[in-house]
Design a protein around this motif. Structure first.
Motif, PDB file in Angstrom:
ATOM      1  N   THR A 271       0.827  -1.206   0.000  1.00 61.58           N
ATOM      2  CA  THR A 271       0.000   0.000   0.000  1.00 61.58           C
ATOM      3  C   THR A 271       0.860   1.253   0.000  1.00 61.58           C
ATOM      4  N   THR A 272       1.940   1.231   0.756  1.00 55.14           N
ATOM      5  CA  THR A 272       2.857   2.372   0.772  1.00 55.14           C
ATOM      6  C   THR A 272       3.436   2.621  -0.609  1.00 55.14           C
ATOM      7  N   VAL A 273       3.862   1.553  -1.291  1.00 52.05           N
ATOM      8  CA  VAL A 273       4.406   1.694  -2.641  1.00 52.05           C
ATOM      9  C   VAL A 273       3.358   2.283  -3.579  1.00 52.05           C
ATOM     10  N   SER A 274       2.137   1.783  -3.486  1.00 49.36           N
ATOM     11  CA  SER A 274       1.064   2.271  -4.349  1.00 49.36           C
ATOM     12  C   SER A 274       0.741   3.734  -4.059  1.00 49.36           C
ATOM     13  N   MET A 275       0.731   4.134  -2.789  1.00 48.25           N
ATOM     14  CA  MET A 275       0.418   5.510  -2.429  1.00 48.25           C
ATOM     15  C   MET A 275       1.508   6.467  -2.900  1.00 48.25           C
ATOM     16  N   TYR A 276       2.768   6.045  -2.835  1.00 53.05           N
ATOM     17  CA  TYR A 276       3.850   6.896  -3.312  1.00 53.05           C
ATOM     18  C   TYR A 276       3.731   7.134  -4.808  1.00 53.05           C
ATOM     19  N   ASP A 277       3.252   6.137  -5.557  1.00 53.15           N
ATOM     20  CA  ASP A 277       3.042   6.337  -6.988  1.00 53.15           C
ATOM     21  C   ASP A 277       1.837   7.230  -7.240  1.00 53.15           C
ATOM     22  N   TRP A 278       0.846   7.147  -6.383  1.00 53.14           N
ATOM     23  CA  TRP A 278      -0.377   7.935  -6.548  1.00 53.14           C
ATOM     24  C   TRP A 278      -0.123   9.422  -6.272  1.00 53.14           C
ATOM     25  N   VAL A 279       0.680   9.704  -5.243  1.00 50.72           N
ATOM     26  CA  VAL A 279       0.950  11.087  -4.851  1.00 50.72           C
ATOM     27  C   VAL A 279       2.443  11.349  -5.025  1.00 50.72           C
ATOM     28  N   PRO A 280       2.883  11.767  -6.206  1.00 54.16           N
ATOM     29  CA  PRO A 280       4.307  12.059  -6.408  1.00 54.16           C
ATOM     30  C   PRO A 280       4.687  13.395  -5.799  1.00 54.16           C
ATOM     31  N   ILE A 281       5.968  13.702  -5.839  1.00 54.08           N
ATOM     32  CA  ILE A 281       6.421  15.032  -5.437  1.00 54.08           C
ATOM     33  C   ILE A 281       5.821  16.049  -6.404  1.00 54.08           C
ATOM     34  N   PRO A 282       5.285  17.158  -5.905  1.00 55.33           N
ATOM     35  CA  PRO A 282       4.661  18.129  -6.814  1.00 55.33           C
ATOM     36  C   PRO A 282       5.574  18.488  -7.984  1.00 55.33           C
ATOM     37  N   LEU A 283       4.977  18.556  -9.162  1.00 59.17           N
ATOM     38  CA  LEU A 283       5.743  18.786 -10.390  1.00 59.17           C
ATOM     39  C   LEU A 283       6.549  20.067 -10.332  1.00 59.17           C
ATOM     40  N   MET A 284       6.065  21.062  -9.574  1.00 57.21           N
ATOM     41  CA  MET A 284       6.768  22.339  -9.507  1.00 57.21           C
ATOM     42  C   MET A 284       8.179  22.190  -8.959  1.00 57.21           C
ATOM     43  N   TYR A 285       8.369  21.239  -8.038  1.00 55.00           N
ATOM     44  CA  TYR A 285       9.693  21.112  -7.422  1.00 55.00           C
ATOM     45  C   TYR A 285      10.735  20.575  -8.405  1.00 55.00           C
ATOM     46  N   PRO A 286      10.500  19.439  -9.083  1.00 57.13           N
ATOM     47  CA  PRO A 286      11.476  19.030 -10.105  1.00 57.13           C
ATOM     48  C   PRO A 286      11.677  20.082 -11.190  1.00 57.13           C
ATOM     49  N   GLN A 287      10.600  20.758 -11.583  1.00 60.71           N
ATOM     50  CA  GLN A 287      10.748  21.817 -12.572  1.00 60.71           C
ATOM     51  C   GLN A 287      11.649  22.932 -12.052  1.00 60.71           C
ATOM     52  N   LEU A 288      11.428  23.322 -10.796  1.00 55.63           N
ATOM     53  CA  LEU A 288      12.219  24.391 -10.198  1.00 55.63           C
ATOM     54  C   LEU A 288      13.700  24.034 -10.169  1.00 55.63           C
ATOM     55  N   VAL A 289      14.007  22.803  -9.739  1.00 59.55           N
ATOM     56  CA  VAL A 289      15.399  22.388  -9.620  1.00 59.55           C
ATOM     57  C   VAL A 289      16.050  22.320 -10.997  1.00 59.55           C
ATOM     58  N   ASN A 290      15.374  21.729 -11.964  1.00 59.06           N
ATOM     59  CA  ASN A 290      15.944  21.635 -13.309  1.00 59.06           C
ATOM     60  C   ASN A 290      16.139  23.014 -13.929  1.00 59.06           C
ATOM     61  N   MET A 291      15.160  23.898 -13.754  1.00 61.79           N
ATOM     62  CA  MET A 291      15.298  25.241 -14.314  1.00 61.79           C
ATOM     63  C   MET A 291      16.434  25.999 -13.641  1.00 61.79           C
ATOM     64  N   ALA A 292      16.593  25.835 -12.333  1.00 61.12           N
ATOM     65  CA  ALA A 292      17.662  26.540 -11.625  1.00 61.12           C
ATOM     66  C   ALA A 292      19.035  26.108 -12.130  1.00 61.12           C
ATOM     67  N   VAL A 293      19.244  24.792 -12.259  1.00 65.08           N
ATOM     68  CA  VAL A 293      20.551  24.292 -12.696  1.00 65.08           C
ATOM     69  C   VAL A 293      20.831  24.685 -14.143  1.00 65.08           C
ATOM     70  N   HIS A 294      19.852  24.497 -15.026  1.00 69.07           N
ATOM     71  CA  HIS A 294      20.084  24.797 -16.439  1.00 69.07           C
ATOM     72  C   HIS A 294      20.199  26.304 -16.681  1.00 69.07           C
ATOM     73  N   THR A 295      19.446  27.122 -15.949  1.00 64.89           N
ATOM     74  CA  THR A 295      19.583  28.567 -16.086  1.00 64.89           C
ATOM     75  C   THR A 295      20.952  29.041 -15.617  1.00 64.89           C
ATOM     76  N   TYR A 296      21.423  28.448 -14.522  1.00 66.65           N
ATOM     77  CA  TYR A 296      22.730  28.828 -13.990  1.00 66.65           C
ATOM     78  C   TYR A 296      23.822  28.601 -15.031  1.00 66.65           C
TER      79      TYR A 296
END
Length: 462
Positions: A271-296
């Protein structure tokens, strides 16, 4: 014409006897044809070669072994960042050539002022904080998923120990409990793991593999629910415990509850594995990190140029042409980002992702073996060879421990012994000799060590 000699046509063959419902052979499940898959599987989802396992090479931490690990290619930092690094170097070189050979004097001055302005404000992008916090979240999430994959070992051991009976009925109950737990695990992994979904694209494919029988598939499909039905096979497994208790295969409620608790832990992990797939880390965070590194590093294409104009405010002291320090910075930060993105979803088809197909096969094989082939296979109880002797199994010079550890506080006894010997020398009117005291201590330690090892183990001949 006389038709009396024409033979009568043969009587039609009687219809085959209809057997009882129990005699009707069970139809095999429909064989799934991968040509029926509704879309083509992209190359990106094809299984990659397993990455390099460095555990054996780092059994010793010698410098040579560490250097060998650093320069491995498959699954390495270099393999992860080389494409982005080549693109960045090409962009840097292109801008450098334009600056050096294509711009006029005023344009060079404007370019140098722009580079100086951006370089003074590069600290506005807090890469260390953003990447560090992101990696911390990802690694904790990855560890939680890893510990929740689910091994069948505890369930198999408890079922083998508490569901007793050598008859076919008890044997099938034990096997079905294990198979139902693996079935639930397979159903969960089908929805979150790309490789398992490719292996079992339909429930008919699961039945074809033998994890689910045809009549169980019909029963499963007859249960209507708008949500996923991972719980159905767990329900069957727990109900089998009640059946085994009613048939006296399980001795009492304590044994049944012990197995039920292990099944519950297994279910909670899935159930824990299934719930982690259901509720991922908000998309804004990976986007923020990728944009920060590539912009730099996009800004670094302009700010890390070697400014060569004579009147430039930030004129380069040494024109090296190649930005070595920025390349090293790029490798570290981009590698840091690649590690986080690799661990973000470990249920994919990358080389370092979880091989859930192997886990399903492993759980099914070990679970069924534990409750069937290894059931009631206890060796004859005989006295061991260490009776009446100090316990020390056979070893060799290569495997023998170099030193026994008696605890750090045991040094108090040694210090007390040396103090007594020193007091004896002073009482006898002699000056304490540190060398003699040290030699006595060494001889004492050697005697105690040889005393603990002065025995031999002889195994009885059959």
């Amino acid at each position: 014409m006389n038709n009396n000699n024409i033979p009568n046509p043969p009587a039609p063959a009687p219809p085959p006897p209809v057997g009882e419902p129990d005699d009707v052979p069970v139809k095999p499940p429909k064989i799934f044809d991968f040509a029926e898959w509704p879309f083509e599987i992209p190359d990106i989802f094809k299984r990659k070669e397993l990455s390099y396992n460095y555990n054996y090479d780092l059994a010793t931490s010698k410098s040579l072994m560490i250097i060998r690990m650093i320069f491995k290619w498959r699954g390495s930092l270099w393999e992860a960042v080389y494409k982005e690094l080549i693109v960045w170097i090409c962009a840097y070189t292109f801008v450098s050539l334009i600056y050096r050979f294509a711009l006029t004097g005023s344009q060079k001055d404007l370019f140098e002022r722009f580079g100086e302005y951006c370089d003074a404000r590069m600290g506005y992008l807090p890469l260390n904080f953003v990447l560090g916090f992101f990696c911390n979240i990802i690694i904790r999430r990855w560890l939680k998923l890893y510990t929740s994959l689910g091994n069948i070992d505890n369930i198999a051991l408890f079922v083998s120990a508490y569901v007793r009976g050598k008859d076919d009925r008890a044997r099938q109950i034990r096997r079905n409990i294990i198979r139902y737990c693996v079935l639930s695990q397979c159903l969960v992994f089908r929805d979150i793991h790309v490789g398992v979904r490719r292996r079992f694209p339909t429930l008919e494919a699961v039945a074809q593999a033998g994890i689910m029988l045809p009549h169980e598939l019909e029963k499963f499909n007859s249960i209507k629910s708008r949500y996923q039905k991972y719980w159905v096979s767990f329900n069957w497994a727990l109900e089998l415990l009640n059946v085994a208790k009613a048939e006296k295969s399980i001795d009492g409620d304590n044994s049944r509850n012990a197995i039920a608790q292990e099944i519950s832990k297994f279910r909670a992990a899935l159930t824990t594995v299934s719930m982690y797939d259901w509720v991922p880390i908000p998309l804004m965070y990976p986007q923020l990190v990728n944009m920060a590194v590539h912009t730099y590093f996009f800004l670094c294409v302009f700010t890390r140029q070697f400014f060569i104009s004579a009147d430039a405010h930030n004129k380069t002291e040494v024109d090296l042409y190649i930005p070595f320090m920025t390349i090293i910075e790029f490798i570290f930060y981009m590698g840091w980002l690649k590690v986080a993105m690799e661990l973000l979803n470990p249920f994919g088809e990358d080389a370092d992702d979880f091989d859930c197909n192997l886990l399903i096969d492993r759980n099914l094989a070990i679970g069924l073996t534990s409750v069937d082939d290894a059931y009631d296979q206890l060796p004859e109880v005989k006295p061991d060879v260490f009776v009446g002797r100090s316990v020390k199994p056979l070893d060799s010079d290569d495997t023998r421990s170099l030193k026994y550890h008696f605890g750090s506080a045991a040094q108090m006894e040694e210090i007390s012994y040396l103090k007594k010997e020193e007091d004896k020398m002073i009482a006898a009117g002699k000056k304490p000799n540190k060398l003699k005291l040290w030699m006595k201590s060494v001889k004492r330690k050697r005697f105690e060590t040889s005393a603990t090892q002065s025995y031999s183990v002889s195994f009885p001949t059959p």
